[in-house]
Design an enzyme around this catalytic site. Structure first.
Site, PDB file in Angstrom:
ATOM      1  N   LYS A 154      82.904  13.489  57.220  1.00  0.00           N
ATOM      2  CA  LYS A 154      82.470  12.384  58.085  1.00  0.00           C
ATOM      3  C   LYS A 154      81.768  11.327  57.227  1.00  0.00           C
ATOM      4  O   LYS A 154      80.544  11.169  57.270  1.00  0.00           O
ATOM      5  CB  LYS A 154      81.563  12.913  59.199  1.00  0.00           C
ATOM      6  CG  LYS A 154      82.361  13.710  60.244  1.00  0.00           C
ATOM      7  CD  LYS A 154      81.481  14.266  61.341  1.00  0.00           C
ATOM      8  CE  LYS A 154      81.013  13.253  62.333  1.00  0.00           C
ATOM      9  NZ  LYS A 154      82.024  12.728  63.237  1.00  0.00           N
TER      10      LYS A 154
HETATM   11  N1  PMP Z   1      87.738  13.495  64.719  1.00  0.00           N
HETATM   12  C1  PMP Z   1      86.883  12.519  64.432  1.00  0.00           C
HETATM   13  C2  PMP Z   1      87.388  11.340  63.692  1.00  0.00           C
HETATM   14  C3  PMP Z   1      85.540  12.598  64.815  1.00  0.00           C
HETATM   15  O1  PMP Z   1      84.690  11.627  64.511  1.00  0.00           O
HETATM   16  C4  PMP Z   1      85.116  13.735  65.547  1.00  0.00           C
HETATM   17  C5  PMP Z   1      83.686  13.823  66.016  1.00  0.00           C
HETATM   18  N2  PMP Z   1      82.866  14.459  65.080  1.00  0.00           N
HETATM   19  C6  PMP Z   1      86.048  14.729  65.827  1.00  0.00           C
HETATM   20  C7  PMP Z   1      87.346  14.587  65.398  1.00  0.00           C
HETATM   21  C8  PMP Z   1      85.647  15.981  66.553  1.00  0.00           C
HETATM   22  O2  PMP Z   1      84.867  16.796  65.718  1.00  0.00           O
HETATM   23  P1  PMP Z   1      83.754  17.765  66.324  1.00  0.00           P
HETATM   24  O3  PMP Z   1      84.409  18.571  67.364  1.00  0.00           O
HETATM   25  O4  PMP Z   1      83.302  18.571  65.159  1.00  0.00           O
HETATM   26  O5  PMP Z   1      82.684  16.892  66.859  1.00  0.00           O
END
Ligand code: PMP
Length: 305
Positions: A154
């Site tokens: 991220k």
């Molecule tokens: N894809 C992206 C681009 C995101 O920003 C997120 C949010 N964190 C997710 C998928 C989902 O990830 P998670 O379930 O770990 O929040």
């Protein structure tokens, strides 16, 4: 109680946590963030942090990529986060935002020879996609592959890709945009992973389809397998499969499990919440609020009784 931040190694009121205008991360996107949910359980008067450790493990991996030396171990980060939320005393659903960043006040594009820091704050936050079923479009923006910017971390700078997608979608009257990979397979939403239900089975893009390996995605795969006996197949998904799926839904820490009503004006199922999506959503909401004894290991209780 004012909201607090953990900043420069101490707890301070959120309003006092400020960074300098020359901070490297502000200019070059050299930071990593996480999004963690705290879910309020009103009967128990408790907040449960969902899969806290896994979020910090993902952050730690991203830090290796960006050469960020995290000043704390994963266990310490978990402890800091619990204490932060406890000090804030929230009695509602919250969202926690950790950030590991290049903190030097220095110019010049690079990752080396810079100082690093970590901060985290928490705010009340209800629904992210504020509708029962989302209207989606396929974005004209493609999801960069791992040799452009690693999508499995991220990285703040990467999120301009997501922001372009989200704003294009909303300005065109949709709720969310779905990005394709450069070679045209389905990747993910601007802040969510995507699942399809076809003939009673779950399908989702694979790790090599430029997705973030979502923690909600992993939760859904495990709940579907263990509670509903439904297998998830991780494989490249064609754009056309989106339009013909029986059900479709998005998953993410902020978005939880959000059904998709339509994609590019093709109605998905009956345009509401599908049968399997509904079962998963119900299970998931019980699990994240600490109401499913079997899955309490995923939940960190904040308030000491
Ligand atoms: N894809 C992206 C681009 C995101 O920003 C997120 C949010 N964190 C997710 C998928 C989902 O990830 P998670 O379930 O770990 O929040």
């Amino acid at each position: 109680m004012p909201p607090y931040a953990f900043f420069h190694g101490q707890f301070v009121p959120l309003a006092e946590a400020k960074i300098g205008v020359m901070t490297h991360a502000l200019h070059y996107g050299t930071a990593l963030f996480e999004g963690i949910r705290g879910n309020w359980n009103s009967e128990q008067k408790q907040i449960y942090l969902f899969r806290l450790k896994e979020h910090y493990e993902r952050l730690e991996k991203g830090c290796c990529l960006l050469k960020i030396k995290l000043p704390y171990s994963v266990d310490e980060l978990c402890r800091i986060t619990v204490e932060l939320v406890e000090r804030c005393g929230f009695e509602e659903d919250i969202y926690i935002r950790p950030l590991a960043y290049k903190s030097s006040e220095a110019l010049g594009v690079r990752l080396h020879d810079l100082e690093d820091d970590f901060l985290v704050f928490a705010i009340p936050w209800g629904r992210y996609l504020d509708m029962d079923a989302a209207k989606c479009c396929v974005s004209s923006w493609r999801r960069p592959d791992s040799n452009v910017i690693p999508p499995q971390a991220k990285i703040t700078g990467l999120y301009i890709n997501n922001a372009l997608t989200k704003t294009e979608a909303m300005e065109n009257g949709f709720d969310e945009g779905i990005m394709l990979t450069p070679d045209g397979y389905v990747s993910e939403g601007s802040g969510e992973n995507i699942f399809l239900v076809i003939n009673g089975q779950l399908f989702t893009p694979a790790s090599y389809n430029n997705i973030l390996m979502g923690i909600t995605r992993d939760t859904v795969i495990k709940l579907a397998q263990n509670e509903l006996g439904i297998e998830t197949i991780e494989r490249p998904i064609d754009r056309s499969e989106l339009y013909t799926a029986d059900e479709c839904f998005l998953t993410g820490t902020a978005a939880h499990i959000t059904p998709i009503a339509e994609i590019d004006h093709h109605r998905i199922g009956n345009g509401g919440i599908g049968k399997i999506t509904g079962k998963l959503q119900k299970l998931y909401f019980e699990v994240i609020r600490g109401k499913a004894p079997k899955h309490l290991a995923w939940c960190t209780a904040v308030y000491k009784k």
